[in-house]
Design a protein around this motif. Structure first.
Motif, PDB file in Angstrom:
ATOM      1  N   VAL A  81       7.288   0.533  14.557  1.00 53.70           N
ATOM      2  CA  VAL A  81       5.760   0.616  14.680  1.00 53.70           C
ATOM      3  C   VAL A  81       5.189  -0.647  15.097  1.00 53.70           C
ATOM      4  CG1 VAL A  81       3.900   0.847  12.819  1.00 53.70           C
ATOM      5  CG2 VAL A  81       6.213   2.038  12.470  1.00 53.70           C
ATOM      6  N   ALA A  82       4.121  -0.537  16.066  1.00 60.04           N
ATOM      7  CA  ALA A  82       3.454  -1.500  16.623  1.00 60.04           C
ATOM      8  C   ALA A  82       2.070  -1.444  15.670  1.00 60.04           C
ATOM      9  CB  ALA A  82       3.263  -1.492  18.083  1.00 60.04           C
ATOM     10  N   TRP A  83       1.907  -2.211  15.040  1.00 60.45           N
ATOM     11  CA  TRP A  83       0.741  -2.280  13.811  1.00 60.45           C
ATOM     12  C   TRP A  83      -0.226  -3.421  14.246  1.00 60.45           C
ATOM     13  CZ3 TRP A  83      -0.316   1.583  10.584  1.00 60.45           C
ATOM     14  CH2 TRP A  83      -1.077   1.495   9.690  1.00 60.45           C
ATOM     15  N   SER A  84      -1.705  -2.892  14.164  1.00 57.36           N
ATOM     16  CA  SER A  84      -2.640  -4.192  14.513  1.00 57.36           C
ATOM     17  C   SER A  84      -2.482  -5.418  13.588  1.00 57.36           C
ATOM     18  CB  SER A  84      -4.227  -3.387  14.143  1.00 57.36           C
ATOM     19  OG  SER A  84      -5.182  -4.434  14.466  1.00 57.36           O
ATOM     20  N   VAL A  85      -2.531  -6.420  14.053  1.00 58.81           N
ATOM     21  CA  VAL A  85      -2.613  -7.680  13.388  1.00 58.81           C
ATOM     22  C   VAL A  85      -3.700  -7.907  12.560  1.00 58.81           C
ATOM     23  CG1 VAL A  85      -3.379  -9.432  14.961  1.00 58.81           C
ATOM     24  CG2 VAL A  85      -1.482 -10.195  13.348  1.00 58.81           C
ATOM     25  N   LYS A  86      -4.780  -7.210  12.724  1.00 64.67           N
ATOM     26  CA  LYS A  86      -5.902  -7.564  12.065  1.00 64.67           C
ATOM     27  C   LYS A  86      -5.749  -6.715  10.801  1.00 64.67           C
ATOM     28  CE  LYS A  86      -7.862 -10.234  15.098  1.00 64.67           C
ATOM     29  NZ  LYS A  86      -7.934 -11.523  14.796  1.00 64.67           N
ATOM     30  N   ASP A  87      -5.162  -5.711  10.772  1.00 61.75           N
ATOM     31  CA  ASP A  87      -4.904  -4.870   9.773  1.00 61.75           C
ATOM     32  C   ASP A  87      -3.831  -4.733   8.728  1.00 61.75           C
ATOM     33  OD1 ASP A  87      -7.123  -3.566  10.047  1.00 61.75           O
ATOM     34  OD2 ASP A  87      -6.117  -2.003  11.328  1.00 61.75           O
ATOM     35  N   LEU A  88      -3.007  -6.305   8.872  1.00 61.18           N
ATOM     36  CA  LEU A  88      -1.930  -6.732   8.105  1.00 61.18           C
ATOM     37  C   LEU A  88      -2.487  -7.576   6.890  1.00 61.18           C
ATOM     38  CD1 LEU A  88       0.363  -7.677  10.428  1.00 61.18           C
ATOM     39  CD2 LEU A  88       0.762  -5.588   9.088  1.00 61.18           C
ATOM     40  N   PRO A  89      -2.140  -7.584   5.714  1.00 66.61           N
ATOM     41  CA  PRO A  89      -1.057  -6.562   5.163  1.00 66.61           C
ATOM     42  C   PRO A  89      -1.618  -5.197   4.884  1.00 66.61           C
ATOM     43  CG  PRO A  89      -1.689  -7.814   3.253  1.00 66.61           C
ATOM     44  CD  PRO A  89      -2.327  -8.483   4.682  1.00 66.61           C
ATOM     45  N   SER A  90      -0.751  -4.083   5.347  1.00 56.67           N
ATOM     46  CA  SER A  90      -1.277  -2.589   5.032  1.00 56.67           C
ATOM     47  C   SER A  90       0.052  -2.064   4.436  1.00 56.67           C
ATOM     48  CB  SER A  90      -1.554  -1.941   6.267  1.00 56.67           C
ATOM     49  OG  SER A  90      -2.871  -2.349   6.951  1.00 56.67           O
ATOM     50  N   LEU A  91      -0.181  -1.012   3.594  1.00 58.92           N
ATOM     51  CA  LEU A  91       0.867  -0.209   2.738  1.00 58.92           C
ATOM     52  C   LEU A  91       1.794   0.197   3.823  1.00 58.92           C
ATOM     53  CD1 LEU A  91       2.482   0.437   0.436  1.00 58.92           C
ATOM     54  CD2 LEU A  91       0.819   2.264  -0.246  1.00 58.92           C
ATOM     55  N   THR A  92       1.183   0.990   4.626  1.00 56.61           N
ATOM     56  CA  THR A  92       2.065   1.893   5.942  1.00 56.61           C
ATOM     57  C   THR A  92       3.050   1.198   6.377  1.00 56.61           C
ATOM     58  OG1 THR A  92       0.269   3.363   5.881  1.00 56.61           O
ATOM     59  CG2 THR A  92       1.796   3.607   7.581  1.00 56.61           C
ATOM     60  N   PRO A  93       2.852   0.100   7.155  1.00 61.07           N
ATOM     61  CA  PRO A  93       3.815  -0.702   7.871  1.00 61.07           C
ATOM     62  C   PRO A  93       4.816  -1.231   6.900  1.00 61.07           C
ATOM     63  CG  PRO A  93       1.866  -1.714   8.041  1.00 61.07           C
ATOM     64  CD  PRO A  93       1.406  -0.367   7.395  1.00 61.07           C
ATOM     65  N   LEU A  94       4.334  -1.847   5.954  1.00 57.93           N
ATOM     66  CA  LEU A  94       5.249  -2.242   4.864  1.00 57.93           C
ATOM     67  C   LEU A  94       6.336  -1.196   4.215  1.00 57.93           C
ATOM     68  CD1 LEU A  94       5.597  -5.148   3.122  1.00 57.93           C
ATOM     69  CD2 LEU A  94       4.172  -3.903   1.261  1.00 57.93           C
ATOM     70  N   LEU A  95       5.914   0.015   4.036  1.00 54.26           N
ATOM     71  CA  LEU A  95       6.842   1.139   3.830  1.00 54.26           C
ATOM     72  C   LEU A  95       7.796   1.436   4.858  1.00 54.26           C
ATOM     73  CD1 LEU A  95       4.447   3.358   1.657  1.00 54.26           C
ATOM     74  CD2 LEU A  95       6.405   2.078   0.785  1.00 54.26           C
ATOM     75  N   ALA A  96       7.056   1.521   6.021  1.00 60.81           N
ATOM     76  CA  ALA A  96       7.957   1.694   7.005  1.00 60.81           C
ATOM     77  C   ALA A  96       9.121   0.810   7.149  1.00 60.81           C
ATOM     78  CB  ALA A  96       7.208   1.543   8.359  1.00 60.81           C
ATOM     79  N   GLN A  97       8.648  -0.530   7.209  1.00 67.08           N
ATOM     80  CA  GLN A  97       9.680  -1.729   7.170  1.00 67.08           C
ATOM     81  C   GLN A  97      10.587  -1.831   6.115  1.00 67.08           C
ATOM     82  OE1 GLN A  97       7.940  -5.729   6.445  1.00 67.08           O
ATOM     83  NE2 GLN A  97       8.616  -6.314   8.515  1.00 67.08           N
ATOM     84  N   ARG A  98      10.181  -1.883   4.864  1.00 66.01           N
ATOM     85  CA  ARG A  98      11.053  -2.379   3.861  1.00 66.01           C
ATOM     86  C   ARG A  98      11.504  -1.049   3.000  1.00 66.01           C
ATOM     87  NH1 ARG A  98       7.709  -7.417   1.466  1.00 66.01           N
ATOM     88  NH2 ARG A  98       7.245  -8.342   3.499  1.00 66.01           N
ATOM     89  N   VAL A  99      11.148   0.143   3.234  1.00 65.57           N
ATOM     90  CA  VAL A  99      11.747   1.156   2.572  1.00 65.57           C
ATOM     91  C   VAL A  99      12.781   2.021   3.591  1.00 65.57           C
ATOM     92  CG1 VAL A  99      11.193   3.525   1.541  1.00 65.57           C
ATOM     93  CG2 VAL A  99       9.891   1.339   0.927  1.00 65.57           C
ATOM     94  N   PHE A 100      12.107   2.273   4.811  1.00 62.56           N
ATOM     95  CA  PHE A 100      12.690   3.128   5.568  1.00 62.56           C
ATOM     96  C   PHE A 100      13.675   2.174   6.899  1.00 62.56           C
ATOM     97  CE2 PHE A 100       9.501   5.864   4.104  1.00 62.56           C
ATOM     98  CZ  PHE A 100      10.183   6.813   3.738  1.00 62.56           C
ATOM     99  N   GLY A 101      13.288   0.870   6.810  1.00 56.30           N
ATOM    100  CA  GLY A 101      14.188   0.019   7.830  1.00 56.30           C
ATOM    101  C   GLY A 101      13.899   0.140   9.233  1.00 56.30           C
ATOM    102  N   VAL A 102      12.390   0.391   9.339  1.00 57.02           N
ATOM    103  CA  VAL A 102      11.988   0.425  10.719  1.00 57.02           C
ATOM    104  C   VAL A 102      11.102  -0.790  10.908  1.00 57.02           C
ATOM    105  CG1 VAL A 102      10.074   1.582  12.164  1.00 57.02           C
ATOM    106  CG2 VAL A 102      11.315   3.012  10.561  1.00 57.02           C
ATOM    107  N   PRO A 103      11.661  -1.423  12.273  1.00 56.59           N
ATOM    108  CA  PRO A 103      10.934  -2.811  12.703  1.00 56.59           C
ATOM    109  C   PRO A 103       9.484  -2.527  12.861  1.00 56.59           C
ATOM    110  CG  PRO A 103      12.690  -2.240  13.892  1.00 56.59           C
ATOM    111  CD  PRO A 103      12.493  -0.895  13.110  1.00 56.59           C
ATOM    112  N   VAL A 104       8.827  -3.568  12.399  1.00 56.00           N
ATOM    113  CA  VAL A 104       7.460  -3.793  12.707  1.00 56.00           C
ATOM    114  C   VAL A 104       7.015  -4.758  13.563  1.00 56.00           C
ATOM    115  CG1 VAL A 104       5.085  -4.025  11.684  1.00 56.00           C
ATOM    116  CG2 VAL A 104       6.752  -2.756  10.630  1.00 56.00           C
ATOM    117  N   LEU A 105       6.333  -4.350  14.736  1.00 56.92           N
ATOM    118  CA  LEU A 105       5.781  -5.404  15.664  1.00 56.92           C
ATOM    119  C   LEU A 105       4.321  -5.496  15.576  1.00 56.92           C
ATOM    120  CD1 LEU A 105       8.399  -4.118  17.373  1.00 56.92           C
ATOM    121  CD2 LEU A 105       7.629  -5.652  19.284  1.00 56.92           C
ATOM    122  N   THR A 106       3.796  -6.621  15.868  1.00 52.61           N
ATOM    123  CA  THR A 106       2.316  -6.388  15.735  1.00 52.61           C
ATOM    124  C   THR A 106       1.519  -7.113  16.688  1.00 52.61           C
ATOM    125  OG1 THR A 106       0.471  -7.305  13.929  1.00 52.61           O
ATOM    126  CG2 THR A 106       2.031  -8.840  14.398  1.00 52.61           C
TER     127      THR A 106
END
Length: 248
Positions: A197-222
């Motif tokens: 997932v490539a997520w907007s840095v202005k929208d960090l922290p957000s629940l959606t990328p956090l779940l992707a990263q920490r529950v599903f193990g998907v790397p998050v770039l910002t």
């Protein structure tokens, strides 16, 4: 799933390592060469030419950085390759030419631009070009339809979804509110199965990328990390940065 350590191994230069004050324009061979010399990954944008070629350029139209005006898609690849960028000798590249320039030396992240109009021409061409490229490369888009197509026609190609929380910029005005909600919550994930997932840095922290990263193990770039505050947010909430305006 392909081995993905390279996705987050090094910072990624947004549209190459460009510096307009030094005459190095975004999405040009000069910017990409500078990123390679610095050991950074490369993010680039592609648009589609009239004859279906993937052209490395951010805008839908000529004029912001180039000579000329009018829709990029009205010209063929051959015509676009002779359009001059202002204040530089660089010319537009095809995606194939960019791949040849990079030659696997650094990771390559290709953003497929979309008007959310259902046109799949560019996505198919990107998949075709990257199928013949031996270096680490990923294709990504804001448009989940394009990412789902990549999953179907190029399952071995690393694919990502670009997203943000609010979609408040005027460029998103035509999208219905429910569509924006779906995009912000990655509701398409069962269809797209993004590798990152490539997520907007202005929208960090957000629940959606956090779940992707920490529950599903998907790397998050910002993206796009430009300020010290951006860097602090990225360091806490993301796995790697897509940056511009400084050198990490």
């Amino acid at each position: 799933m392909p081995k993905l350590d390279w996705l987050t191994a090094r910072p990624v230069a947004h549209r190459g390592l460009h510096d307009a004050r030094a005459g190095v324009v975004e999405n040009t061979a000069s910017a990409f060469a500078a990123a390679i010399a610095g050991g950074y990954g490369i993010e680039c944008d592609v648009q589609v030419s009239r004859d279906g070629e993937a052209i490395v350029h951010h805008d839908l139209a000529l004029g912001r950085l180039t000579e000329g005006s009018g829709p990029l898609g009205a010209l063929t690849a051959a015509e676009l390759k002779i359009v001059a960028f202002r204040d530089t000798t660089d010319r537009m590249l095809t995606l194939g030419e960019l791949c040849a320039l990079v030659g696997g030396r650094v990771p390559l992240f290709v953003e497929i631009k979309s008007r959310f109009d259902g046109d799949l021409t560019l996505t198919r061409r990107v998949a075709e070009v990257l199928a013949g490229y031996a270096g680490p490369a990923a294709a990504m888009s804001f448009d989940p339809k394009l990412v789902a197509l990549l999953r179907a026609i190029a399952p071995g190609l690393t694919r990502g979804i670009i997203a943000e929380r609010h979609y408040a910029h005027p460029e998103w005005a035509a999208l219905p509110a429910f569509k924006k909600w779906q995009l912000a919550h990655l509701a398409h994930a069962p269809r797209t199965r993004p590798h990152f997932v490539a997520w907007s840095v202005k929208d960090l922290p957000s629940l959606t990328p956090l779940l992707a990263q920490r529950v599903f193990g998907v790397p998050v770039l910002t993206w796009t990390v430009r300020t010290e505050d951006d860097r602090r947010r990225a360091a806490r909430w993301a796995d790697q940065v897509i940056f511009e305006g400084f050198t990490p």
